[in-house]
Motif scaffolding. Sequence first.
Motif, short mmCIF file in Angstrom:
data_model
loop_
_atom_site.label_atom_id
_atom_site.label_comp_id
_atom_site.label_asym_id
_atom_site.label_seq_id
_atom_site.Cartn_x
_atom_site.Cartn_y
_atom_site.Cartn_z
N GLY A 86 0.84 -1.17 0.06
CA GLY A 86 -0.03 -0.03 0.06
C GLY A 86 1.10 1.11 -0.21
O GLY A 86 2.02 1.32 0.43
N ILE A 87 0.24 2.43 -0.48
CA ILE A 87 1.06 3.63 -0.68
C ILE A 87 0.62 4.59 0.37
O ILE A 87 1.29 5.61 0.63
N CYS A 88 -0.31 4.38 0.97
CA CYS A 88 -0.81 5.08 2.38
C CYS A 88 -1.79 4.34 3.16
O CYS A 88 -1.77 3.18 3.13
N ILE A 89 -1.98 4.84 4.55
CA ILE A 89 -2.81 4.04 5.22
C ILE A 89 -3.87 4.99 5.87
O ILE A 89 -3.57 6.18 6.09
N GLY A 90 -5.18 4.43 6.02
CA GLY A 90 -6.18 4.98 6.39
C GLY A 90 -6.61 4.52 7.60
O GLY A 90 -6.48 3.39 8.12
N ALA A 91 -7.01 5.41 8.72
CA ALA A 91 -7.36 5.07 9.89
C ALA A 91 -8.47 6.13 10.28
O ALA A 91 -8.57 7.00 11.03
N GLY A 92 -9.77 5.73 9.86
CA GLY A 92 -10.95 6.49 10.01
C GLY A 92 -10.92 7.90 9.29
O GLY A 92 -10.70 7.96 7.83
N PRO A 93 -11.09 8.99 10.13
CA PRO A 93 -10.92 10.31 9.25
C PRO A 93 -9.69 10.92 8.86
O PRO A 93 -9.56 11.89 8.34
N VAL A 94 -8.55 9.93 9.56
CA VAL A 94 -7.33 10.53 9.08
C VAL A 94 -6.53 9.56 8.34
O VAL A 94 -6.84 8.32 8.12
N SER A 95 -5.66 9.91 7.57
CA SER A 95 -4.66 8.96 6.70
C SER A 95 -3.23 9.18 6.94
O SER A 95 -2.78 10.55 7.32
N TYR A 96 -2.40 8.33 6.53
CA TYR A 96 -0.93 8.50 6.82
C TYR A 96 -0.17 8.28 5.52
O TYR A 96 -0.65 7.32 4.81
N VAL A 97 1.06 8.91 5.37
CA VAL A 97 1.96 8.55 4.19
C VAL A 97 3.44 8.76 4.56
O VAL A 97 3.57 9.55 5.75
N LEU A 98 4.33 7.87 4.19
CA LEU A 98 5.71 7.85 4.57
C LEU A 98 6.80 8.05 3.64
O LEU A 98 6.40 7.35 2.55
N PHE A 99 7.62 8.89 3.65
CA PHE A 99 8.44 9.18 2.50
C PHE A 99 9.90 9.53 3.14
O PHE A 99 9.83 9.83 4.27
N ASP A 100 10.82 9.46 2.39
CA ASP A 100 12.26 9.83 2.79
C ASP A 100 12.20 11.44 3.13
O ASP A 100 11.72 12.19 2.37
N LYS A 101 13.06 11.54 3.98
CA LYS A 101 13.52 13.01 4.46
C LYS A 101 14.65 13.42 3.70
O LYS A 101 15.66 12.54 3.41
N VAL A 102 14.44 14.40 3.13
CA VAL A 102 15.63 14.99 2.12
C VAL A 102 16.28 16.26 2.77
O VAL A 102 15.22 17.17 2.92
N GLU A 103 17.46 16.65 2.49
CA GLU A 103 17.99 17.71 3.32
C GLU A 103 18.92 18.53 2.19
O GLU A 103 19.81 17.79 1.70
N GLY A 104 18.67 19.81 2.25
CA GLY A 104 19.71 20.56 1.33
C GLY A 104 19.51 22.06 1.64
O GLY A 104 19.43 22.14 2.65
N ASN A 105 19.73 22.94 0.78
CA ASN A 105 19.89 24.24 0.74
C ASN A 105 18.52 24.91 0.90
O ASN A 105 17.54 24.40 0.26
N GLU A 106 18.17 25.81 1.62
CA GLU A 106 16.84 26.36 1.59
C GLU A 106 16.69 27.13 0.32
O GLU A 106 17.57 27.80 -0.32
N VAL A 107 15.37 27.05 -0.03
CA VAL A 107 15.09 27.64 -1.55
C VAL A 107 14.15 29.01 -1.12
O VAL A 107 13.13 29.01 -0.37
N ILE A 108 14.67 30.09 -1.53
CA ILE A 108 13.92 31.58 -1.15
C ILE A 108 13.25 32.22 -2.31
O ILE A 108 13.99 32.10 -3.53
N TYR A 109 12.50 32.87 -1.84
CA TYR A 109 11.95 33.90 -3.00
C TYR A 109 12.51 35.14 -3.48
O TYR A 109 12.69 35.53 -4.55
N TYR A 110 13.90 35.40 -2.74
CA TYR A 110 14.66 36.59 -2.95
C TYR A 110 15.88 36.28 -3.78
O TYR A 110 16.75 37.14 -4.22
N ASN A 111 15.98 35.01 -3.83
CA ASN A 111 16.94 34.34 -4.77
C ASN A 111 16.50 34.21 -6.30
O ASN A 111 15.73 33.25 -6.59
#
Length: 353
Positions: A86-111
């Motif tokens: 399964g690609i997600c989990i349902g538990a009544g009115p809420v749902s869950y999804v799991l994915f990798d955490k990725v880290e890098g440089n912040e992306v900003i509007y003034y750049n």
Amino acid sequence: MEQHHEVEKDHLQLVLDFYPLEVSDVWLVSSRSGRTTWEVDTTEGKKILKQANMKPERMLFLAGAHQHLYNQGLAITPIHETKNGGICIGAGPVSYVLFDKVEGNEVIYYNKEQMLKAMKFAGSFYQASKGYVPSEESKTRGRLGKWHKLYRWKLQELEGNKTIAQSYPEDAFSQLFLAHVDEMITRAQLALIALENPSYTNISREVSNLKGFCQQDFTLARFTEMEEELFMKELHSVTYDLPTRDIRIILNKMMKKFSVWDDNLVFDLLRAYQTTNPLSEEYYEILSIDIQFPHLFCAIAHKYFLAQKRSWSDEKYIWALQNIIALEESKGEFLKQYPSIYKEVISTNREGN
């Protein structure tokens, strides 16, 4: 408090047990707007578990879109499947999804360099989204051919907020709002009339056959930059719609940061988008209609009169409204130049090819 914490940990463990991962630790990252996020330490690296107040059928549509983009080669974090596939989990009115955490440089509007990369990514996003056919159990979301209804609803709310503001003559926000609301109502009415152009119906029909989707809230906060390339950390929501909707949303966010519609900057941004998802003149004409509609003015009024931002002071609301008014005032001049801008964008892209 300690007992509540233990109950939460037990609940999370039940959810995480569905995944073929060995978990060593879990901690809360954020909880707002009906979405809660945890960081999960596993033997296969750090993961993000997201809980949303969303029915499983809706989450299945979103998670399926996420997986579709990843399978199409878009730079987006991989989504994890449960032990049963399964690609997600349902538990009544809420749902869950799991994915990798990725880290890098912040992306900003003034750049500007990052902003141009974001526009290219937006084009690649729509290209990768094409052909998405969700599972039969999914509850899909689409706004193709429904802009008339959306515009009318926002226009009616704007008129209603005008009535509310008139009942608070001493309120500073209401005074400023009333000084400009009639002009915004006129712009909204003109945009609604412009939607009667056959090109909107024709393009909507064309896009419907492509099965492509938009994000609904295209924002730089969902990106990180790794090795000078943008990478999408998560997918918040999706809907079947015209690609111009994401363009309008991201342009509004970018121009709001500068309090002015900058002709030269918009030209560069649209040219960047055009390199990854070339659009015809009809699409840019529809974008013009969507830009003309005072979405941001409607949104700040909606927030204020419904008291959605309880943490905001009156001063912050007034500052936000002043910023949007300045942006709207510059938009009129921008729209006069817009046809020559997008025609040059299309021409430049053809010459580049």
